[in-house]
Write an enzyme that holds these catalytic residues in place. Structure first.
Site, PDB file in Angstrom:
ATOM      1  N   ASP A  49      52.051  58.446  36.968  1.00 23.17           N
ATOM      2  CA  ASP A  49      51.862  57.041  36.607  1.00 23.17           C
ATOM      3  C   ASP A  49      50.960  56.357  37.629  1.00 23.17           C
ATOM      4  OD1 ASP A  49      53.313  54.505  35.034  1.00 23.17           O
ATOM      5  OD2 ASP A  49      52.764  54.047  37.110  1.00 23.17           O
ATOM      6  N   TYR A  54      45.950  49.781  41.337  1.00 22.91           N
ATOM      7  CA  TYR A  54      46.341  50.544  42.525  1.00 22.91           C
ATOM      8  C   TYR A  54      45.129  51.050  43.300  1.00 22.91           C
ATOM      9  CZ  TYR A  54      50.816  50.896  39.982  1.00 22.91           C
ATOM     10  OH  TYR A  54      51.967  50.643  39.282  1.00 22.91           O
ATOM     11  N   LYS A  83      47.165  51.655  33.469  1.00 22.54           N
ATOM     12  CA  LYS A  83      47.453  50.298  33.027  1.00 22.54           C
ATOM     13  C   LYS A  83      46.188  49.442  33.043  1.00 22.54           C
ATOM     14  CE  LYS A  83      51.834  50.942  35.425  1.00 22.54           C
ATOM     15  NZ  LYS A  83      51.382  51.962  36.384  1.00 22.54           N
ATOM     16  N   HIS A 116      49.299  45.766  32.193  1.00 26.79           N
ATOM     17  CA  HIS A 116      49.983  45.726  33.488  1.00 26.79           C
ATOM     18  C   HIS A 116      50.827  44.459  33.659  1.00 26.79           C
ATOM     19  CE1 HIS A 116      49.546  47.472  37.812  1.00 26.79           C
ATOM     20  NE2 HIS A 116      50.781  47.091  37.561  1.00 26.79           N
TER      21      HIS A 116
END
Length: 300
Positions: A49, A54, A83, A116
């Site tokens: 994931d 990120y 996401k 997200h």
């Protein structure tokens, strides 16, 4: 006994299946993400994931590519989630943003694509884009993350495809009980981010007592609790010993009394910090951007 191993899968409302446990890579730089993915896949994990926010999709993609070769696997042996970044939300910008994610991941498709955060006045257009991307085959399943009941209800009024997943903070301190009940009535699966709950849960006296009782770590007790609640979970670690330990929860079962002990730890604290993001509150002090790490993706 609730059977579990890393091959255990759960069925989604669209007919697809996904592993019940995977590896999370939040707050991990590209080099560490690559190494963590390789360690996890080597030790039996089949779900990864990540997210554009990120800043480590490049590292995750490199780790996936290396893992397939190292372990003699095929692409469809892994379940990969990413996401939609808040700054990409909207119809056309979501489609462009997801195609960028696929390039960084070096993949033709992802298995699960999530919104997200529910960006004000945009998440419905974003959802239409996810529906289109699913039909195009660029993602197998689509879902959401960090949607509370009012926003989820609003999305459902216009969605032609129901979200398969809502990824939320879920741990012994924050159990989302009302939201979980609402999602169950709509056949939407809960996937837990921050499943270990940090120090507040891992150092909780009741959980430590249970860890001693069962001869397990506090993390293993919490993750077993997740599994027995039929929750999908993605604990994050960049240490191989902990990656392995997190998965070793198939040889015991928490009693109903001990499950209740953990259930009673819920503090019902707010984990949805909508007012702290600029897309909801222009006066916010919390940034909302792709993380920038010291390592260069070009060197991965």
């Amino acid at each position: 006994m609730t059977n579990f191993d890393l091959d255990t899968r759960v069925k989604l409302n669209d007919g697809h299946e996904m592993p019940q446990m995977g590896l999370g890579v939040w707050q991990v730089d590209n080099h560490t993400a690559k190494a963590s993915v390789q360690m996890a896949v080597k030790n039996g994990y089949r779900m990864i994931d990540t997210a554009k926010q990120y800043g480590n999709e490049t590292g995750v993609g490199a780790g996936i590519k290396a893992s397939l070769v190292d372990n003699g696997l095929h692409r469809d042996d892994l379940f990969v989630t990413t996401k939609v970044f808040n700054g990409d939300q909207g119809y056309q910008t979501t489609i462009a943003g997801v195609k960028g994610s696929l390039q960084r991941l070096q993949l033709d498709y992802v298995d699960l694509l999530l919104i997200h955060w529910p960006v004000d006045h945009k998440y419905k257009d974003t959802w239409r884009a996810l529906e289109a991307l699913q039909k195009e085959g660029l993602t197998k399943s689509i879902g959401i993350s960090n949607f509370d009941i009012p926003r989820l209800q609003d999305l459902l009024t216009d969605a032609t495809i129901k979200p398969a997943i809502n990824q939320m903070e879920f741990n012994p301190i924050d159990q989302q009980k009302e939201l979980r009940q609402f999602m169950q009535t709509h056949d939407i699966r809960l996937e837990a981010w921050s499943p270990l709950g940090g120090g507040a849960a891992l150092n909780n006296a009741e959980i430590l007592k249970l860890a001693d009782k069962y001869g397990k770590s506090a993390a293993q007790i919490i993750l077993r609790w997740d599994i027995q609640h039929d929750v999908i979970t993605i604990p994050k670690s960049s240490h191989e010993k902990r990656i392995i330990e997190n998965s070793q929860i198939g040889d015991f079962e928490l009693s109903s009394e001990d499950m209740q002990i953990i259930d009673d730890l819920d503090q019902a604290k707010a984990s949805l910090w909508y007012d702290d993001f600029p897309w909801h509150n222009p006066q916010s002090k919390m940034g909302d951007s792709v993380k920038v790490w010291p390592d260069s993706p070009e060197k991965i």
